[in-house]
Design a protein around this motif. Structure first.
Motif, PDB file in Angstrom:
ATOM      1  N   ILE A  15       6.823   0.165  -4.832  1.00 16.70           N
ATOM      2  CA  ILE A  15       6.663  -1.028  -3.597  1.00 16.70           C
ATOM      3  C   ILE A  15       6.578  -2.337  -4.082  1.00 16.70           C
ATOM      4  CG2 ILE A  15       5.064  -1.579  -1.554  1.00 16.70           C
ATOM      5  CD1 ILE A  15       4.478   1.224  -1.457  1.00 16.70           C
ATOM      6  N   ASP A  34       1.050  -7.552 -13.202  1.00 14.71           N
ATOM      7  CA  ASP A  34       0.801  -6.069 -13.378  1.00 14.71           C
ATOM      8  C   ASP A  34      -0.137  -5.902 -14.497  1.00 14.71           C
ATOM      9  OD1 ASP A  34       2.287  -3.400 -11.883  1.00 14.71           O
ATOM     10  OD2 ASP A  34       1.188  -2.898 -13.564  1.00 14.71           O
ATOM     11  N   ASP A  59      -5.174  -7.807 -15.174  1.00  9.80           N
ATOM     12  CA  ASP A  59      -6.125  -6.633 -14.474  1.00  9.80           C
ATOM     13  C   ASP A  59      -6.667  -7.331 -13.544  1.00  9.80           C
ATOM     14  OD1 ASP A  59      -7.736  -4.735 -13.547  1.00  9.80           O
ATOM     15  OD2 ASP A  59      -8.798  -4.346 -15.541  1.00  9.80           O
ATOM     16  N   VAL A  60      -6.327  -7.108 -12.272  1.00  8.40           N
ATOM     17  CA  VAL A  60      -6.747  -7.637 -11.312  1.00  8.40           C
ATOM     18  C   VAL A  60      -8.154  -7.176 -10.662  1.00  8.40           C
ATOM     19  CG1 VAL A  60      -4.442  -8.408 -10.069  1.00  8.40           C
ATOM     20  CG2 VAL A  60      -5.505  -5.992  -9.472  1.00  8.40           C
ATOM     21  N   ASN A  85      -0.871  -6.031  -3.829  1.00  6.52           N
ATOM     22  CA  ASN A  85      -0.077  -4.891  -3.536  1.00  6.52           C
ATOM     23  C   ASN A  85      -0.548  -3.762  -4.607  1.00  6.52           C
ATOM     24  OD1 ASN A  85       2.226  -2.879  -3.085  1.00  6.52           O
ATOM     25  ND2 ASN A  85       2.402  -3.297  -5.423  1.00  6.52           N
ATOM     26  N   TYR A 148     -10.391   5.860  -1.795  1.00  8.24           N
ATOM     27  CA  TYR A 148      -9.364   4.922  -1.740  1.00  8.24           C
ATOM     28  C   TYR A 148      -9.318   4.556  -0.435  1.00  8.24           C
ATOM     29  CZ  TYR A 148      -4.164   4.298  -1.288  1.00  8.24           C
ATOM     30  OH  TYR A 148      -2.953   3.920  -0.615  1.00  8.24           O
ATOM     31  N   LYS A 152      -9.413   0.988   1.449  1.00  5.28           N
ATOM     32  CA  LYS A 152      -8.379   0.456   2.233  1.00  5.28           C
ATOM     33  C   LYS A 152      -8.783  -0.050   3.558  1.00  5.28           C
ATOM     34  CE  LYS A 152      -4.577   0.831  -0.383  1.00  5.28           C
ATOM     35  NZ  LYS A 152      -4.032  -0.117  -0.985  1.00  5.28           N
ATOM     36  N   GLY A 179       2.900   4.368   5.865  1.00  2.77           N
ATOM     37  CA  GLY A 179       2.538   5.587   5.756  1.00  2.77           C
ATOM     38  C   GLY A 179       3.174   6.237   4.262  1.00  2.77           C
ATOM     39  N   VAL A 181       5.424   6.816   1.094  1.00  2.00           N
ATOM     40  CA  VAL A 181       6.489   6.113   0.551  1.00  2.00           C
ATOM     41  C   VAL A 181       6.627   6.737  -0.772  1.00  2.00           C
ATOM     42  CG1 VAL A 181       7.542   4.199  -0.381  1.00  2.00           C
ATOM     43  CG2 VAL A 181       6.065   3.896   1.762  1.00  2.00           C
ATOM     44  N   THR A 183       7.163   7.234  -4.195  1.00  2.00           N
ATOM     45  CA  THR A 183       7.060   6.162  -5.374  1.00  2.00           C
ATOM     46  C   THR A 183       6.149   6.963  -6.750  1.00  2.00           C
ATOM     47  OG1 THR A 183       4.640   5.562  -4.912  1.00  2.00           O
ATOM     48  CG2 THR A 183       6.433   4.343  -3.725  1.00  2.00           C
ATOM     49  N   TRP A 186       3.452   9.300  -6.117  1.00  2.00           N
ATOM     50  CA  TRP A 186       3.502  10.583  -5.731  1.00  2.00           C
ATOM     51  C   TRP A 186       3.859  11.580  -6.922  1.00  2.00           C
ATOM     52  CZ3 TRP A 186       2.228  12.685  -0.857  1.00  2.00           C
ATOM     53  CH2 TRP A 186       1.882  12.082   0.045  1.00  2.00           C
TER      54      TRP A 186
HETATM   55  N1  LIG Z   1       3.336   5.250  -1.957  1.00  2.00           N
HETATM   56  C1  LIG Z   1       2.682   5.413  -0.871  1.00  2.00           C
HETATM   57  O1  LIG Z   1       2.780   6.475  -0.210  1.00  2.00           O
HETATM   58  C2  LIG Z   1       1.589   4.475  -0.429  1.00  2.00           C
HETATM   59  C3  LIG Z   1       1.359   4.766   0.869  1.00  2.00           C
HETATM   60  C4  LIG Z   1       0.357   3.698   1.611  1.00  2.00           C
HETATM   61  C5  LIG Z   1      -0.112   2.499   0.906  1.00  2.00           C
HETATM   62  N2  LIG Z   1       0.618   2.355  -0.489  1.00  2.00           N
HETATM   63  C6  LIG Z   1      -0.042   1.281  -1.074  1.00  2.00           C
HETATM   64  O2  LIG Z   1       1.368   0.672  -1.602  1.00  2.00           O
HETATM   65  C7  LIG Z   1       0.634  -0.158  -2.828  1.00  2.00           C
HETATM   66  C8  LIG Z   1       1.696   0.233  -3.858  1.00  2.00           C
HETATM   67  O3  LIG Z   1       1.776   1.409  -4.094  1.00  2.00           O
HETATM   68  P1  LIG Z   1       2.861   2.385  -4.965  1.00  2.00           P
HETATM   69  O4  LIG Z   1       3.116   3.743  -4.175  1.00  2.00           O
HETATM   70  O5  LIG Z   1       4.138   1.469  -5.121  1.00  2.00           O
HETATM   71  O6  LIG Z   1       2.055   2.669  -6.548  1.00  2.00           O
HETATM   72  P2  LIG Z   1       2.558   2.696  -7.917  1.00  2.00           P
HETATM   73  O7  LIG Z   1       1.521   3.399  -8.644  1.00  2.00           O
HETATM   74  O8  LIG Z   1       3.933   2.793  -7.980  1.00  2.00           O
HETATM   75  O9  LIG Z   1       2.556   1.190  -8.245  1.00  2.00           O
HETATM   76  C9  LIG Z   1       0.906   0.570  -8.420  1.00  2.00           C
HETATM   77  C10 LIG Z   1       1.207  -0.576  -9.445  1.00  2.00           C
HETATM   78  O10 LIG Z   1      -0.023  -1.301  -9.617  1.00  2.00           O
HETATM   79  C11 LIG Z   1      -0.269  -1.427 -10.940  1.00  2.00           C
HETATM   80  N3  LIG Z   1      -1.780  -1.673 -11.264  1.00  2.00           N
HETATM   81  C12 LIG Z   1      -2.873  -0.368 -11.200  1.00  2.00           C
HETATM   82  N4  LIG Z   1      -3.949  -0.940 -11.461  1.00  2.00           N
HETATM   83  C13 LIG Z   1      -3.794  -2.366 -11.916  1.00  2.00           C
HETATM   84  C14 LIG Z   1      -4.728  -3.234 -12.167  1.00  2.00           C
HETATM   85  N5  LIG Z   1      -6.041  -3.312 -12.177  1.00  2.00           N
HETATM   86  N6  LIG Z   1      -4.205  -4.712 -12.255  1.00  2.00           N
HETATM   87  C15 LIG Z   1      -2.923  -4.978 -12.022  1.00  2.00           C
HETATM   88  N7  LIG Z   1      -1.903  -3.897 -11.677  1.00  2.00           N
HETATM   89  C16 LIG Z   1      -2.432  -2.756 -11.479  1.00  2.00           C
HETATM   90  C17 LIG Z   1       0.338  -0.096 -11.843  1.00  2.00           C
HETATM   91  O11 LIG Z   1       0.681  -0.559 -13.035  1.00  2.00           O
HETATM   92  C18 LIG Z   1       1.629  -0.023 -10.789  1.00  2.00           C
HETATM   93  O12 LIG Z   1       2.519  -0.762 -11.595  1.00  2.00           O
HETATM   94  C19 LIG Z   1      -0.765   0.476  -3.176  1.00  2.00           C
HETATM   95  O13 LIG Z   1      -1.577  -0.572  -2.808  1.00  2.00           O
HETATM   96  C20 LIG Z   1      -0.713   1.670  -2.300  1.00  2.00           C
HETATM   97  O14 LIG Z   1      -2.002   2.075  -2.286  1.00  2.00           O
HETATM   98  C21 LIG Z   1       1.344   3.303  -0.985  1.00  2.00           C
END
Ligand SMILES: NC(=O)c1ccc[n+]([C@@H]2O[C@H](COP(=O)([O-])OP(=O)(O)OC[C@H]3O[C@@H](n4cnc5c(N)ncnc54)[C@H](O)[C@@H]3O)[C@@H](O)[C@H]2O)c1
Length: 258
Positions: A15, A34, A59-60, A85, A148, A152, A179, A181, A183, A186
Motif C-alpha cells: 500500500i 521504512d 523506525d517510526v 502508513n 491493532y 487504529k 478494508g 487489501v 498485501t 496477508w
Molecule cells: N492490507 C490490508 O488488508 C489493510 C487493511 C486495512 C488497513 N491496512 C493498513 O495499511 C497500511 C499498510 O499495510 P500493508 O498491508 O501494505 O502492510 P505491509 O506489511 O505490506 O507494509 C507495511 C510496511 O511498514 C513497514 N514498517 C513496519 N514497522 C515499521 C516501523 N517501525 N518503522 C517504519 N516502517 C515500518 C514494514 O517494513 C512494511 O514495509 C498499514 O497501516 C495497515 O494497517 C492494511
C-alpha cells in the motif's frame, strides 16, 4: 524554489508503494520511509529516478530514529504531505494478546503517527499541508486483531485532534480506512486458507476487495486541493464493508432484493 515533498511511512509495503507512486504526480519528490532498508531501497528504485523517489531508513516507533528521519528530510525540501502508513497487527484475538503485543501494536499503529507528525509539523504549517493517516475498518468495528484495532481507533481520533488544533495553520488531517487489501501482510492468512479473499468478498457490498491503488487514489484526493474543505474525516476505502451486510439485510427484511 522549494522542493515540495510527500513523506510516506511503511513505503516498502504494497500500500505504501502505491501511495508513493500516486503522490509523485503532485509532489516534486516522494520520501519513502521504512524500517526495512533493503526493501525500501528496492521499492524506490523500482518506482523511478533517484531525484523523485528517495528512500530513508527509520523506525517510526523510535523517537531518536524519527528525529534523524526529520533531519534527513529537512535536507531534501519542505513537506506538504505526510502519510502515516506504517502499520501491522500481531495478535488475532484478545486471548492471544499479551501486554508486550498490546504495547507494540499501540506504538506502531498509533504513537508513531504522533511522533512523525510532531517531527514534521513545522513544514506542514509553512505550506498549509495535509496529514493522512492510514487507519483501517478495524478501527471502526470489530473484525479481529484487537490491539491493532484499538490503536487504529485511536489513530482516527488522533486525526481529529490534529484537524481541530492545527486547522488554524491551514493543516488538514484526514484518515483513510481500507478494508481487506491483498498485501504481504496477508501472506500467513492466505497460506493458511488460499480461499480467504474469495470468502471475504461476500461481506462486501461491491463483492470485491479493494486494491492498493484504490487506497492510493483516496490518499491522492485527500492530499489535493480538491479536498481543501475536508478535514477531520475518516474515509473508508472498503467496497462498502462498513455500510452494512446484504446477507444480514436479507435475513432481517426477508427480502430477496438483497
Ligand atoms: N492490507 C490490508 O488488508 C489493510 C487493511 C486495512 C488497513 N491496512 C493498513 O495499511 C497500511 C499498510 O499495510 P500493508 O498491508 O501494505 O502492510 P505491509 O506489511 O505490506 O507494509 C507495511 C510496511 O511498514 C513497514 N514498517 C513496519 N514497522 C515499521 C516501523 N517501525 N518503522 C517504519 N516502517 C515500518 C514494514 O517494513 C512494511 O514495509 C498499514 O497501516 C495497515 O494497517 C492494511
Amino acid at each position: 524554489m522549494k522542493t515540495i515533498l510527500a513523506v510516506v511511512t511503511g513505503a516498502a509495503g504494497d500500500i505504501g508503494r502505491a501511495i508513493a507512486s500516486r503522490l509523485a504526480d503532485s509532489h516534486d519528490m516522494v520520501v519513502m520511509v521504512d524500517i526495512d532498508g533493503a526493501a525500501v531501497m528496492k521499492a524506490a528504485e523500482d518506482l523511478g529516478p533517484a531525484d523523485r523517489f528517495v528512500p530513508v531508513v527509520a523506525d517510526v516507533t523510535d523517537p531518536a530514529s524519527v528525529s534523524q528521519m526529520a533531519n534527513a528530510i529537512a535536507a531534501l525540501g519542505t513537506v506538504r504531505t505526510l502519510v502515516n502508513n506504517a502499520g501491522a497487527a500481531r495478535a488475532v484475538s484478545l486471548h492471544d494478546t499479551d501486554a508486550d503485543i498490546w504495547r507494540k501494536d499501540a506504538s506502531l499503529n498509533l504513537e508513531a503517527a504522533f511522533l512523525t507528525f510532531r517531527a514534521l509539523e513545522n513544514d506542514l504549517k509553512q505550506l498549509g499541508g495535509a496529514l493522512i493517516n492510514i487507519a483501517s475498518v478495524n478501527g471502526m468495528a470489530v473484525f479481529g486483531h484487537p490491539a491493532y484495532s484499538a490503536a487504529k481507533a485511536g489513530l482516527i481520533h488522533f486525526t481529529k485532534l490534529v484537524a481541530v488544533e492545527y486547522g488554524k495553520f491551514g493543516i488538514r488531517a484526514n484518515a483513510v480506512a481500507p478494508g481487506t487489501v491483498r498485501t504481504q501482510a496477508w501472506e500467513a492468512r492466505a497460506a493458511a486458507n488460499p480461499q480467504v479473499f474469495e470468502e471475504a468478498k461476500r461481506w462486501y457490498a461491491l463483492q470485491r476487495i479493494a486494491t492498493a491503488e484504490d487506497v492510493a487514489n483516496a490518499v491522492f484526493f485527500l492530499a489535493s486541493d480538491q479536498a481543501k474543505a475536508i478535514t477531520g474525516v475518516c474515509l473508508p476505502v472498503d467496497c462498502g464493508l462498513t455500510a452494512g451486510q446484504a446477507e444480514l439485510a436479507r435475513t432481517f427484511s426477508q427480502s430477496d432484493h438483497y
